[in-house]
Enzyme design. Structure first.
Site, PDB file in Angstrom:
ATOM      1  CB  CYS A  80      23.158   6.732  41.290  1.00  0.00           C
ATOM      2  SG  CYS A  80      23.541   7.852  39.914  1.00  0.00           S
ATOM      3  CG  HIS A 168      25.963   3.122  39.349  1.00  0.00           C
ATOM      4  ND1 HIS A 168      24.640   2.775  39.523  1.00  0.00           N
ATOM      5  CD2 HIS A 168      25.955   4.327  38.742  1.00  0.00           C
ATOM      6  CE1 HIS A 168      23.867   3.722  39.025  1.00  0.00           C
ATOM      7  NE2 HIS A 168      24.636   4.677  38.544  1.00  0.00           N
ATOM      8  CD  GLU A 170      24.752  -0.518  40.824  1.00  0.00           C
ATOM      9  OE1 GLU A 170      24.002   0.167  40.120  1.00  0.00           O
ATOM     10  OE2 GLU A 170      25.321  -0.071  41.842  1.00  0.00           O
TER      11      GLU A 170
END
Length: 507
Positions: A80, A168, A170
Site C-alpha cells: 500500500c 493488503h 495481510e
C-alpha cells in the site's frame, strides 16, 4: 542470530498483522520504526517489508525513509503506502484516486511468471484500503497485476528484487494473501524454522547462559503471559525461580485458590500472598478510575517488594512482556509513549535486571508455546483479565460487599458461558457492577437494587474488538440466574459497544 524479515512500520493499523502473518509461516520477523532499519545489526536479515501508512506520500508530514542500502541489498516488498512510496521516490506519480479505493477487488492481467504472484489465478480477490493511487510508474518498473480500477495493483522493479502491491495481503479478505507473503519468503530464500519447539529450545538455552546460577523473582497474575513465562523460566533454571502470586481481593470467585493449585501442579515454586485487607483499606472511598488503578498498582508493588526482600541474592525480575507491548512502547518516531513494566519501578528500586523471555512473541504464539510446554488447555485459553482485576469492573468506590456481588454475578456468567460452549469463541468477557440502582419488583415487594452489565467481545489482538452476538436464550438464562441468585441485583444489561469507539473495559 535468527534469520529474520524486517518490517518497517510507517504507522499502519495492520503492521502488526503483517508480522503475525509472517510468523504464522514459521518465519521470524521484527517490526521497527520506518526510520530505524538496523544497519549496525543487520546479521540474519533476509528481506524487508514496507508497511502501509495513514499519510499520503506527498504530504508534508509523511513518514519518509532512506532506502539506500536496503533496495538492492535485500528483497523488498512495499505494501500500500510502502508500494506508493517506493514508486514516488523513484520518480513515479502518486495522486488522489478519482474515487477512494476501499473494500474487495479482483486481480486481472496477472503475470503468471512473476515469483511474487506464483499460483495466483485471474480474478483472485484482494482488499484495497487507500485514497491515492500510482498514476505513473518510474522507468524500470513493470506492472504485474491490475484491477478494474487500478492499473498498477502490483508491480516489479526490473533487474531488482523489489515489488510493490497497492492492496493488503495481510488481511483476511485477500484470499491469496498468505500465498503472496509465502512467495516473498521463498524469494528471500529463508529456512522458515521459527516454531514453538525451536523457540522453547533456543530460549531455554539462552536463559541458562544469561542467568547461570542467579536467582529470579517473578510476579504471577494467573494470566497466560506470566504463566508461560514462569514455566519457561522453570524449565531453564528450576529452583532458582521464585514466583509470587498476590491476592488483592479483586480476583474472580475462588480464582486465588484455583490458580495456586494449577501452579503447584506445574511444579512451580509459588508463594501466595493474601493481601485483601490492605487493598480494601487503601481503596476505601476512592471512585476515580485512574486513582484506583494507581492505588492498586502501588499496593501490588509494596506487597511484592516486601516479599521479595525476604529472599536472598535475587538478581533478576522476570516479566511476561510480549511483542505487542514492545512495539507499542515506542512510537514510530522512537519516543516512549507507554510503559509496560507490570511492576512499575521495581527493577530500578530493587536494583534488579529484567528478564523477559516472551518479548519476541505475539499473543497467539504465546499460547502455542504454552501448549508445546504441556500446559493445560484451560490455562492457555483463559480470557485476558486486567491487572487491577474487578477494581475496574466496579464503577465507583470499592467495598468488600460490592466485590462479593460482582464475583457471584461474574461466576454465574463465566460458568454458563463454559456450559454452553461459548467461552472459547470469545476473546474476553466479564460482568461489571454499575454505580446505579433501579426499581424492580420481587414478589409483592418493590426493590431498589444494583444493575449488572455483561460484556463479551471478539477480537484477534485486542487492538480492535466487536461485541459478541451471544444467543438471546443464553443471555436470558444468565440474567435470570444472576437476578435470582445474587442478592442485591435486580437488573442485567448487555453491552453492545465495539472498540473503537468504546474500550473493552469500562474503566
Amino acid at each position: 542470530m535468527h534469520e529474520r524479515i524486517i518490517i518497517l512500520d510507517f504507522g499502519s493499523q495492520t503492521t502488526q498483522l503483517i508480522g503475525r502473518r509472517i510468523r504464522e509461516l514459521n518465519m521470524y520477523c521484527e517490526i521497527v520504526p520506518y526510520n530505524k532499519f538496523p544497519f549496525d545489526n543487520a546479521g540474519g536479515v533476509k528481506g524487508v517489508i514496507l508497511s502501509g501508512s495513514p499519510y499520503s506520500v506527498y504530504d508534508a508530514n509523511a513518514f519518509k525513509a532512506a532506502l539506500d542500502g536496503i533496495r538492492g541489498a535485500y528483497p523488498v516488498l512495499g505494501i500500500c503506502y510502502g508500494a506508493q512510496y517506493i514508486a514516488y521516490v523513484s520518480g513515479g506519480k502518486v495522486e488522489p484516486a478519482h474515487s477512494r479505493e476501499y473494500g474487495r477487488a479482483n486481480l486481472t492481467g496477472i503475470d503468471g511468471g512473476d515469483a511474487l504472484l506464483k499460483g495466483f489465478q485471474s480474478g483472485a480477490q484482494i482488499w484495497m484500503s487507500h485514497g491515492d493511487t500510482i498514476t505513473s510508474l518510474p522507468d524500470g518498473f513493470k506492472v504485474i497485476a491490475g484491477t478494474a480500477d487500478v492499473k498498477a495493483a502490483a508491480y516489479r522493479v526490473e533487474d531488482e528484487l523489489t515489488w510493490g502491491v497497492q492492496f493488503h495481503p495481510e488481511v483476511f479478505h485477500t484470499t491469496d494473501g498468505t500465498r503472496l507473503l509465502d512467495n516473498f519468503l521463498a524469494i528471500c530464500g529463508v529456512a522458515k524454522d521459527w516454531t514453538p519447539a525451536s523457540f522453547i529450545q533456543s530460549t531455554t538455552d539462552g536463559l541458562k547462559e544469561q542467568l547461570a546460577d542467579d536467582k529470579v523473582i517473578l510476579a504471577l497474575s494467573g494470566g497466560v503471559d506470566s504463566s508461560v513465562t514462569a514455566v519457561l523460566l522453570n524449565k531453564a533454571i528450576g529452583k532458582n525461580l521464585t514466583c509470587i502470586f498476590v491476592d488483592h481481593g479483586l480476583l474472580r470467585k475462588n480464582e486465588f485458590e484455583n490458580v495456586m493449585r494449577d501452579y503447584e501442579q506445574l511444579g512451580l515454586n509459588v508463594k501466595g500472598i493474601n493481601a485483601k485487607e490492605k487493598f480494601y483499606k487503601a481503596l476505601a472511598g476512592v471512585s476515580e478510575p485512574e486513582q484506583k488503578r494507581k492505588i492498586i498498582g502501588k499496593g501490588f508493588i509494596d506487597v511484592f517488594e516486601e516479599e521479595a526482600r525476604k529472599l536472598t541474592a535475587v538478581k533478576w525480575l522476570g516479566q511476561g512482556t510480549i511483542y505487542p507491548d514492545v512495539i507499542e512502547s515506542l512510537s514510530i518516531t522512537g519516543t516512549v509513549i507507554k510503559s509496560h513494566h507490570n511492576v512499575g519501578g521495581l527493577p530500578d528500586k530493587m536494583h534488579l535486571q529484567l528478564v523477559e523471555p516472551l518479548r519476541l512473541l505475539f499473543k497467539d504464539e504465546v499460547r502455542r508455546v504454552g501448549y508445546e510446554l504441556g500446559m493445560q488447555p484451560h490455562f492457555i485459553k483463559r480470557h485476558p483479565f486486567p491487572g487491577p482485576g474487578l477494581g475496574i469492573r466496579i464503577l465507583g468506590d470499592i467495598t468488600p460487599e460490592k466485590v462479593h456481588i460482582l464475583q457471584e454475578a461474574d461466576d454465574i456468567y463465566m460458568s454458563l458461558m463454559r456450559d454452553w460452549g461459548l467461552y472459547d469463541q470469545i476473546w474476553q468477557a466479564g460482568a461489571i457492577l454499575l454505580p446505579v440502582q433501579s426499581v424492580g419488583v420481587m414478589g409483592d415487594e418493590r426493590t431498589y437494587e444494583n444493575a449488572i452489565a455483561l460484556r463479551a467481545v471478539t477480537s484477534a489482538d485486542a487492538m480492535t474488538a466487536d461485541w459478541a452476538q451471544l444467543p438471546y436464550d443464553f443471555l436470558a438464562k444468565v440474567s435470570n440466574e444472576i437476578i435470582n441468585k445474587v442478592k442485591g441485583v435486580n437488573r442485567v444489561v448487555y453491552d453492545i459497544s465495539s472498540k473503537p469507539p468504546a474500550t473493552i473495559e469500562w474503566e
